[in-house]
Scaffold this motif. Sequence first.
Motif, PDB file in Angstrom:
ATOM      1  N   TYR A 166       5.102  12.020   2.936  1.00 26.24           N
ATOM      2  CA  TYR A 166       4.773  13.116   2.021  1.00 26.24           C
ATOM      3  C   TYR A 166       4.913  14.455   2.748  1.00 26.24           C
ATOM      4  CZ  TYR A 166       2.495  15.718  -1.672  1.00 26.24           C
ATOM      5  OH  TYR A 166       2.243  16.608  -2.683  1.00 26.24           O
ATOM      6  N   VAL A 203       0.842  -1.203   0.000  1.00 29.15           N
ATOM      7  CA  VAL A 203       0.000   0.000   0.000  1.00 29.15           C
ATOM      8  C   VAL A 203       0.871   1.245   0.000  1.00 29.15           C
ATOM      9  CG1 VAL A 203      -1.669   1.345   1.351  1.00 29.15           C
ATOM     10  CG2 VAL A 203      -2.004  -1.117   1.030  1.00 29.15           C
ATOM     11  N   TYR A 242       2.617   6.761   4.308  1.00 29.75           N
ATOM     12  CA  TYR A 242       2.957   7.501   3.094  1.00 29.75           C
ATOM     13  C   TYR A 242       2.626   8.983   3.291  1.00 29.75           C
ATOM     14  CZ  TYR A 242       3.406   8.911  -1.724  1.00 29.75           C
ATOM     15  OH  TYR A 242       3.799   9.557  -2.870  1.00 29.75           O
ATOM     16  N   SER A 296      -7.997   6.857   5.411  1.00 22.40           N
ATOM     17  CA  SER A 296      -7.195   6.242   6.477  1.00 22.40           C
ATOM     18  C   SER A 296      -7.994   6.129   7.769  1.00 22.40           C
ATOM     19  CB  SER A 296      -5.935   7.056   6.744  1.00 22.40           C
ATOM     20  OG  SER A 296      -5.041   6.931   5.690  1.00 22.40           O
ATOM     21  N   PHE A 317      -7.175  13.180   1.893  1.00 21.92           N
ATOM     22  CA  PHE A 317      -6.431  11.918   1.922  1.00 21.92           C
ATOM     23  C   PHE A 317      -6.470  11.253   3.296  1.00 21.92           C
ATOM     24  CE2 PHE A 317      -4.065  13.744  -1.811  1.00 21.92           C
ATOM     25  CZ  PHE A 317      -4.580  12.831  -2.716  1.00 21.92           C
ATOM     26  N   VAL A 359      -0.851   6.491  -6.737  1.00 27.88           N
ATOM     27  CA  VAL A 359      -2.057   7.263  -6.436  1.00 27.88           C
ATOM     28  C   VAL A 359      -1.720   8.752  -6.387  1.00 27.88           C
ATOM     29  CG1 VAL A 359      -3.812   7.716  -4.665  1.00 27.88           C
ATOM     30  CG2 VAL A 359      -3.182   5.359  -5.231  1.00 27.88           C
ATOM     31  N   THR A 360      -0.614   9.077  -5.754  1.00 27.87           N
ATOM     32  CA  THR A 360      -0.186  10.473  -5.645  1.00 27.87           C
ATOM     33  C   THR A 360       0.079  11.068  -7.016  1.00 27.87           C
ATOM     34  OG1 THR A 360       0.755  10.131  -3.472  1.00 27.87           O
ATOM     35  CG2 THR A 360       1.606  11.995  -4.709  1.00 27.87           C
ATOM     36  N   ILE A 374      -1.238   3.844   4.079  1.00 27.56           N
ATOM     37  CA  ILE A 374      -1.664   5.163   3.587  1.00 27.56           C
ATOM     38  C   ILE A 374      -1.169   6.266   4.521  1.00 27.56           C
ATOM     39  CG2 ILE A 374      -3.662   6.651   3.140  1.00 27.56           C
ATOM     40  CD1 ILE A 374      -5.195   4.075   2.320  1.00 27.56           C
ATOM     41  N   MET A 383       0.804   3.957  -3.044  1.00 30.01           N
ATOM     42  CA  MET A 383       0.396   5.350  -2.815  1.00 30.01           C
ATOM     43  C   MET A 383       1.193   6.327  -3.681  1.00 30.01           C
ATOM     44  SD  MET A 383      -2.243   5.563  -1.026  1.00 30.01           S
ATOM     45  CE  MET A 383      -2.215   7.340  -0.822  1.00 30.01           C
ATOM     46  N   GLU A 384       2.399   5.956  -4.090  1.00 34.59           N
ATOM     47  CA  GLU A 384       3.155   6.827  -5.001  1.00 34.59           C
ATOM     48  C   GLU A 384       2.427   6.932  -6.335  1.00 34.59           C
ATOM     49  OE1 GLU A 384       6.399   9.323  -6.308  1.00 34.59           O
ATOM     50  OE2 GLU A 384       5.555   8.799  -4.360  1.00 34.59           O
TER      51      GLU A 384
END
Length: 146
Positions: free
Chosen positions: A89, A10, A85, A60, A56, A17-18, A82, A14-15
């Motif tokens: 971020y 996950v 990440y 979560s 975001f 998704v980002t 999530i 997420m990279e």
Amino acid sequence: MISFLIFLGVFLFMECVTWLTHKYIMHGLMWYFHADHHQPKYAHTFERNDIFFIIFAIPSIVLFYFGVEGGMNYLFFIALGITSYGFCYFMIHDVLIHQRFKWFKNTKNKYLIGLRKAHKVHHKHLGKEHGECFGMLFVPFKYYKI
């Protein structure tokens, strides 16, 4: 072991998704909220772009809730991926790159310098078109050269 693999998968996913969200949502449909992030900075603590932290965080929170209800299950580890990440971020984007908090001003780490360079290239475009380098943890290798 499977819990760790869920978490790691996950986190890495997420990279993607980002990147997709940044390119097609932030620089598209929701540009109104992201636009101030591409403008010269003023003395404001918050920007409209900060709404994305809340957006975001919602999945979560929901996944953590259902992941601990009746005992820990795989949803908890998805939420943990999530959230982890999101923390990275925040540390990379808001602390290291944009210096919203003055914690890591003088890094000599080639990877972190590369991330900073790639993000600077992303911000050379003040509008939503012609963007590049939409990722956060993985950027083209050319930015790691000193």
